[in-house]
Each structure stands twice: as C-alpha cells, then as structure tokens.
Design a protein around this motif. Structure first.
Motif, PDB file in Angstrom:
ATOM      1  N   ILE A 173     -43.987  23.606   8.411  1.00 40.39           N
ATOM      2  CA  ILE A 173     -42.730  23.321   7.710  1.00 40.39           C
ATOM      3  C   ILE A 173     -42.950  22.234   6.658  1.00 40.39           C
ATOM      4  O   ILE A 173     -42.478  22.342   5.526  1.00 40.39           O
ATOM      5  N   GLY A 174     -43.688  21.209   7.010  1.00 39.29           N
ATOM      6  CA  GLY A 174     -43.976  20.142   6.051  1.00 39.29           C
ATOM      7  C   GLY A 174     -44.772  20.645   4.859  1.00 39.29           C
ATOM      8  O   GLY A 174     -44.501  20.279   3.716  1.00 39.29           O
ATOM      9  N   ALA A 175     -45.746  21.516   5.114  1.00 39.06           N
ATOM     10  CA  ALA A 175     -46.546  22.079   4.028  1.00 39.06           C
ATOM     11  C   ALA A 175     -45.686  22.959   3.124  1.00 39.06           C
ATOM     12  O   ALA A 175     -45.821  22.918   1.892  1.00 39.06           O
ATOM     13  N   ALA A 176     -44.787  23.745   3.715  1.00 41.75           N
ATOM     14  CA  ALA A 176     -43.905  24.609   2.927  1.00 41.75           C
ATOM     15  C   ALA A 176     -42.962  23.780   2.059  1.00 41.75           C
ATOM     16  O   ALA A 176     -42.753  24.091   0.881  1.00 41.75           O
ATOM     17  N   VAL A 177     -42.407  22.732   2.614  1.00 41.82           N
ATOM     18  CA  VAL A 177     -41.509  21.853   1.856  1.00 41.82           C
ATOM     19  C   VAL A 177     -42.265  21.185   0.710  1.00 41.82           C
ATOM     20  O   VAL A 177     -41.763  21.085  -0.417  1.00 41.82           O
ATOM     21  N   THR A 178     -43.494  20.754   0.989  1.00 42.35           N
ATOM     22  CA  THR A 178     -44.315  20.145  -0.059  1.00 42.35           C
ATOM     23  C   THR A 178     -44.608  21.138  -1.175  1.00 42.35           C
ATOM     24  O   THR A 178     -44.506  20.810  -2.362  1.00 42.35           O
ATOM     25  N   LEU A 179     -44.952  22.364  -0.803  1.00 42.60           N
ATOM     26  CA  LEU A 179     -45.257  23.395  -1.794  1.00 42.60           C
ATOM     27  C   LEU A 179     -44.046  23.700  -2.673  1.00 42.60           C
ATOM     28  O   LEU A 179     -44.161  23.776  -3.899  1.00 42.60           O
ATOM     29  N   VAL A 180     -42.885  23.839  -2.069  1.00 41.47           N
ATOM     30  CA  VAL A 180     -41.664  24.098  -2.845  1.00 41.47           C
ATOM     31  C   VAL A 180     -41.372  22.926  -3.779  1.00 41.47           C
ATOM     32  O   VAL A 180     -41.024  23.125  -4.952  1.00 41.47           O
ATOM     33  N   GLY A 181     -41.537  21.713  -3.289  1.00 43.49           N
ATOM     34  CA  GLY A 181     -41.312  20.536  -4.131  1.00 43.49           C
ATOM     35  C   GLY A 181     -42.259  20.482  -5.314  1.00 43.49           C
ATOM     36  O   GLY A 181     -41.852  20.167  -6.435  1.00 43.49           O
ATOM     37  N   LEU A 182     -43.529  20.798  -5.082  1.00 46.42           N
ATOM     38  CA  LEU A 182     -44.497  20.807  -6.181  1.00 46.42           C
ATOM     39  C   LEU A 182     -44.182  21.910  -7.189  1.00 46.42           C
ATOM     40  O   LEU A 182     -44.318  21.705  -8.401  1.00 46.42           O
ATOM     41  N   LEU A 183     -43.760  23.069  -6.706  1.00 50.17           N
ATOM     42  CA  LEU A 183     -43.375  24.153  -7.612  1.00 50.17           C
ATOM     43  C   LEU A 183     -42.206  23.739  -8.496  1.00 50.17           C
ATOM     44  O   LEU A 183     -42.222  23.965  -9.707  1.00 50.17           O
ATOM     45  N   ILE A 184     -41.212  23.120  -7.889  1.00 48.03           N
ATOM     46  CA  ILE A 184     -40.034  22.697  -8.655  1.00 48.03           C
ATOM     47  C   ILE A 184     -40.404  21.584  -9.641  1.00 48.03           C
ATOM     48  O   ILE A 184     -39.933  21.565 -10.777  1.00 48.03           O
ATOM     49  N   ALA A 185     -41.260  20.672  -9.225  1.00 48.97           N
ATOM     50  CA  ALA A 185     -41.589  19.517 -10.061  1.00 48.97           C
ATOM     51  C   ALA A 185     -42.545  19.836 -11.195  1.00 48.97           C
ATOM     52  O   ALA A 185     -42.450  19.250 -12.271  1.00 48.97           O
ATOM     53  N   TYR A 186     -43.468  20.780 -10.993  1.00 49.68           N
ATOM     54  CA  TYR A 186     -44.515  20.996 -11.986  1.00 49.68           C
ATOM     55  C   TYR A 186     -44.544  22.401 -12.572  1.00 49.68           C
ATOM     56  O   TYR A 186     -44.695  22.554 -13.783  1.00 49.68           O
ATOM     57  N   VAL A 187     -44.416  23.416 -11.739  1.00 44.76           N
ATOM     58  CA  VAL A 187     -44.565  24.797 -12.234  1.00 44.76           C
ATOM     59  C   VAL A 187     -43.352  25.224 -13.038  1.00 44.76           C
ATOM     60  O   VAL A 187     -43.500  25.771 -14.148  1.00 44.76           O
ATOM     61  N   VAL A 188     -42.172  24.994 -12.537  1.00 44.21           N
ATOM     62  CA  VAL A 188     -40.956  25.412 -13.246  1.00 44.21           C
ATOM     63  C   VAL A 188     -40.857  24.744 -14.617  1.00 44.21           C
ATOM     64  O   VAL A 188     -40.634  25.434 -15.632  1.00 44.21           O
ATOM     65  N   PRO A 189     -41.037  23.425 -14.733  1.00 44.78           N
ATOM     66  CA  PRO A 189     -40.988  22.826 -16.085  1.00 44.78           C
ATOM     67  C   PRO A 189     -42.093  23.361 -17.021  1.00 44.78           C
ATOM     68  O   PRO A 189     -41.861  23.525 -18.212  1.00 44.78           O
ATOM     69  N   ALA A 190     -43.273  23.644 -16.475  1.00 46.96           N
ATOM     70  CA  ALA A 190     -44.350  24.169 -17.309  1.00 46.96           C
ATOM     71  C   ALA A 190     -44.003  25.560 -17.838  1.00 46.96           C
ATOM     72  O   ALA A 190     -44.380  25.911 -18.957  1.00 46.96           O
TER      73      ALA A 190
END
Length: 48
Positions: A28-45
């Motif tokens: 669960i922690g890894a999934a939350v981290t992955l979603v957070g990284l996607l929102i923070a870096y991939v979506v803006p890119a």
C-alpha cells in the motif's frame, strides 16, 4: 507525586514505530508513493 497521566499504564503504551507491519502495508505504501510521483512529475511533464 500525583500521576496525572490520561493513560492507564504509560509503560505499556505502543507507538507506531514499535508496531509490526507486513507485506500488505508495504504494498500500500509503495502504491501511494507511485501515485504521488506520477501526479507530481509525470502529469506535469505530459502537459508541457
């Protein structure tokens, strides 16, 4: 000296760092981290 603690026995108190956790919590922690990284870096890119 009076004991004004709100806990019945402060010596038996359990805090988060002392509690065991299993693979489910790690997942669960890894999934939350992955979603957070996607929102923070991939979506803006993708929006550039």
């Amino acid at each position: 000296m009076d004991d004004h603690s709100h806990e019945p026995d402060p010596e038996k108190r359990v805090t988060s760092p002392m509690q065991d956790f299993g693979g489910r919590e790690v997942g669960i922690g890894a999934a939350v981290t992955l979603v957070g990284l996607l929102i923070a870096y991939v979506v803006p890119a993708l929006l550039i």
